[in-house]
Every structure is written in structure tokens, then in C-alpha cells.
Design a protein around this motif. Sequence first.
Motif, mmCIF file in Angstrom:
data_model
loop_
_atom_site.group_PDB
_atom_site.id
_atom_site.type_symbol
_atom_site.label_atom_id
_atom_site.label_comp_id
_atom_site.label_asym_id
_atom_site.label_seq_id
_atom_site.Cartn_x
_atom_site.Cartn_y
_atom_site.Cartn_z
ATOM 1 N N PRO A 229 59.300 36.467 137.826
ATOM 2 C CA PRO A 229 57.925 35.958 137.898
ATOM 3 C C PRO A 229 57.853 34.476 138.229
ATOM 4 O O PRO A 229 56.959 34.042 138.980
ATOM 5 C CB PRO A 229 57.376 36.252 136.491
ATOM 6 N N GLU A 230 58.793 33.683 137.693
ATOM 7 C CA GLU A 230 58.794 32.247 137.977
ATOM 8 C C GLU A 230 58.965 31.977 139.468
ATOM 9 O O GLU A 230 58.389 31.033 140.016
ATOM 10 C CB GLU A 230 59.907 31.553 137.196
ATOM 11 N N ALA A 231 59.794 32.817 140.134
ATOM 12 C CA ALA A 231 60.025 32.639 141.566
ATOM 13 C C ALA A 231 58.768 32.933 142.368
ATOM 14 O O ALA A 231 58.433 32.213 143.318
ATOM 15 C CB ALA A 231 61.176 33.544 142.016
ATOM 16 N N LEU A 232 58.055 34.013 142.008
ATOM 17 C CA LEU A 232 56.819 34.360 142.717
ATOM 18 C C LEU A 232 55.718 33.343 142.462
ATOM 19 O O LEU A 232 54.914 33.041 143.361
ATOM 20 C CB LEU A 232 56.353 35.755 142.303
ATOM 21 N N LEU A 233 55.675 32.794 141.254
ATOM 22 C CA LEU A 233 54.647 31.792 140.955
ATOM 23 C C LEU A 233 54.836 30.534 141.791
ATOM 24 O O LEU A 233 53.867 29.885 142.174
ATOM 25 C CB LEU A 233 54.686 31.433 139.457
ATOM 26 N N LYS A 234 56.084 30.193 142.088
ATOM 27 C CA LYS A 234 56.359 28.995 142.885
ATOM 28 C C LYS A 234 55.833 29.116 144.314
ATOM 29 O O LYS A 234 55.502 28.102 144.934
ATOM 30 C CB LYS A 234 57.870 28.729 142.921
ATOM 31 N N VAL A 235 55.798 30.333 144.849
ATOM 32 C CA VAL A 235 55.417 30.517 146.252
ATOM 33 C C VAL A 235 54.010 31.097 146.383
ATOM 34 O O VAL A 235 53.620 31.567 147.454
ATOM 35 C CB VAL A 235 56.434 31.429 146.968
ATOM 36 N N VAL A 263 55.196 40.476 141.288
ATOM 37 C CA VAL A 263 54.997 41.170 142.567
ATOM 38 C C VAL A 263 53.976 40.399 143.394
ATOM 39 O O VAL A 263 52.948 39.940 142.862
ATOM 40 C CB VAL A 263 54.504 42.620 142.349
ATOM 41 N N GLY A 264 54.255 40.247 144.673
ATOM 42 C CA GLY A 264 53.328 39.557 145.564
ATOM 43 C C GLY A 264 53.387 40.097 146.972
ATOM 44 O O GLY A 264 54.302 40.860 147.325
ATOM 45 N N LYS A 265 52.413 39.706 147.794
ATOM 46 C CA LYS A 265 52.403 40.136 149.196
ATOM 47 C C LYS A 265 51.830 39.023 150.064
ATOM 48 O O LYS A 265 51.114 38.134 149.581
ATOM 49 C CB LYS A 265 51.585 41.408 149.375
ATOM 50 N N VAL A 266 52.187 39.078 151.338
ATOM 51 C CA VAL A 266 51.656 38.134 152.317
ATOM 52 C C VAL A 266 50.484 38.807 153.019
ATOM 53 O O VAL A 266 50.632 39.903 153.574
ATOM 54 C CB VAL A 266 52.735 37.732 153.339
ATOM 55 N N THR A 267 49.325 38.166 152.990
ATOM 56 C CA THR A 267 48.132 38.757 153.598
ATOM 57 C C THR A 267 47.855 38.203 154.995
ATOM 58 O O THR A 267 47.133 38.819 155.774
ATOM 59 C CB THR A 267 46.907 38.510 152.702
ATOM 60 N N SER A 268 48.408 37.048 155.335
ATOM 61 C CA SER A 268 48.170 36.454 156.648
ATOM 62 C C SER A 268 49.093 37.053 157.698
ATOM 63 O O SER A 268 50.141 37.637 157.382
ATOM 64 C CB SER A 268 48.383 34.934 156.580
#
Length: 430
Positions: A229-235, A263-268
Motif C-alpha cells: 500500500p505504501e508503494a501505491l500511495l506514493k504514485v 490496488v490502483g489503475k491508470v485512467t489516462s
Amino acid sequence: MAKVTAIGNKTRLGKIGKSMESQKTEKTLLEKQINNFVKKMVIAGSFFFLLVWILNYEESLSILESLLQALTLAMSILPEEIPVAFATFMAMGAWRLMKMGIVVKQMKTVESLGSATVICTDKTGTITQNKMSLAKIVTNKNWQIQDADANLNKEAKNLIEVSMWASEPIPFDPMEIAIHKAYELNTASDLRSDFQMVHEYPLSGKPPMMTHVFENKSGKKIIAAKGAPEALLKVSNLEQSAVEHIEKQLNQLASEGFRVLGVGKVTSEIEEFPEIQQDLKFEFLGLIAFYDPPKENISKVFEDFYSAGLQVKIITGDNAVTTGEIARQINFKNSGKSMDGEELLKLSEEELKEKVKTINIFTRMFPEAKLKIINALKANNEIVAMTGDGVNDGPALKAAHIGIAMGKKGSEIAKKAASLILVKDDLSGW
């Protein structure tokens, strides 16, 4: 897709292989003692050889006769049977261990077993059962914890779907298998056959994360990531209030012993992919938490280690709160103090040598950090045993005096680097 995955794996394995090749094979205590004994006997034999030769020559004045008599005495002094006896005893020990479900790859390890003073163990798969089940979910709608087996809302189902795309298409890791199963249960239309992986960022970073890019025939892309989670929060571009909510729920889940991923995703739209995944901008979707219960007999195993006078240290890639809770559940000694990988790398060699004497839990570890711990313990004249099953355990397994890999769920890199393999993945057998 397979080619991209293979390239990523090859890169990771290549780096691990170089680290493993740099480790020097060390002689065991018994080998050193035998070498010293043989050297002393050679010196003694040479002395008596010269003495007998000189004395016999003075009596017989025959160089050849006195030489033969001196050689006969010298050969009787030298212990020719020691190498045979040594090899025989080691083979017998290996045979006994094999009957206990332990495969011995290096004979000299048999002697080191009785000399071990420190055991460094991984958490997942060694202390825990490595039977991951998706238990809790936190979405970006209200940042509240909900059960994964409840009636999930749209955001929760989307979170599971994105985490599935961030996993391997053909899962082999227990967490990713659990994610794929959860996707199958919560999707109305399975889209996995419609998309192909076109780009992959393998697990990397400190703390680590991974990103997969999928595309269908019409050109629609899915860019999904999961990891610490810390890694995803940074980006991710999140407001401070949202970050505080996430950290609160993360600590709550971790304190209950759950292993938590962001968990994350790129929307652009992305035309060209950057060299590293951390340069992408992600939308943080939420947290998924897995429960991996401790093995039933692990508390008794650690009690036996403590009774034998052995130190036990946990070295894991998981976070400190989750590891601390699992350690508490199994009555692990000195579970209140821990150190993470970033903090460890800032220490000098002398500082680390002192820290490893008092700290028993090391979290958010990566291959370089694990290797530094093993080397620091060895520098303190400890005989180190290391257990592991993952690719990132390879260098530490190779560097330890006794590398112990898991036979059922261990990676090929771990098995090649280790000197012992536990066929049943049960530390009690050791």
C-alpha cells in the motif's frame, strides 16, 4: 504475453543469479578440524621420516634401504582412512535425514546442522500455511472495511477486477490464485479471454509493486497495479484526508494479522510507457486483505528451537504490523521490536552487526537486505540457518551456512540455492 512475462522473470532471475555466484563456499567446522589434524600428522610423519632415514643410514650406510624403512614408517603414521570415514559418516547422516523427509544437496551441511546457533525464517509459507484467502476489502468510496464474502457493491467488485488484471494471467502465487477465484465469483462477464498482456512491470521498488498492461482487439487498454500500500500511495494523487483514512484502515487490518495489498489503475491514455512503473500516475482504488493462518505446530517448533538454545529471527517482505501480530499469535520472543529494509540499508556494517544481536523481526525485506542480515550474523561468528521459498530468498539461502528451501511450494531458484530441501514444507522435520 508469455514472452513479456518470460523476459521479466529472466531479468529478475539474472540479478539473483549474479548475487548467488558472488557468495563463496565456506568450509564447515568439522572440515577445518580435519584439515588441521591432517596437517599436524603430515608434519609429524615428515619429522619421523627424516629421523628414521638419518638413523638407519648411519647404521647401514645404505641410502635405498634406509629410505624404504623411513617411508614405511611415515606411511603408517599418515591417517589415510580419514577421508573415507568422513564421507561415510556424512552419507549416513544424509540417509537418515532423507528418511525424515529432508533432501541433502551438500554433504557438508550434515555436520553444520548440529552447530547452528541462529535460524532465520521467512513468514509466508514457513510460519504460515500459505493458504491465502481474500477476507477484507476497502474501497475508495467510503474507505470502510467490508467482508469479501458479503454482498459486494460496484466499487468492491471493480477493485477485485483491477487486482485480477494486476496479477499473472495464469496465477501460481496463492494470493493471485485467491484474487482470480474472487473475480470468478463476482463478475457477470469474464473478460480474461478478451484481453492479452502487452506490457509488464515486474515486482520492483522499495516497497515493491507490480503493473500489468492488457489490451483487447479493439485497442482498449487496462493498466492495473498492486503491491505494498505504501508503494501505491506514493504514485497516487490523493488528498491528505484520504491518505489518513487509508493508513488507519491499513493499520487496523494489519493489526489483525491480515496481509494487505494496495490496488490502483491508470485512467489516462498512455502512448509510450516510461522506463519504471513509478513514473505512471495511478488512481488509488483501495485495499485487499488476505488471511494466511499460522501453521498449527509452529509454536511448538519455536519452543523446541528456544529449548535447544537457538536464536530465531523472522525475515519477511510483509509489513511490521502484520508480522508482529502473527509473531504474537505464535508466542515469538521479542516480537515488539522490528526493523524494515530501508532503515537497515542506512546502517553501517558495524551498526548492523550490533542490531542483529537484539532485533528478531525484520520486515519489508528485499534480496539485498536479507543478504546483509545473513552476512552480519556470520560476521558475529554465528552459524546461520536460513529458510525460504521465494526467488528473492536465493542470495540469502546461498550465503547462509545452512540454506533450507521448501520442497512443495518453493521456487526453483530457492531450491538450487539451498543445501537442504524440506519435502513436506514442515520446519518441525528439521
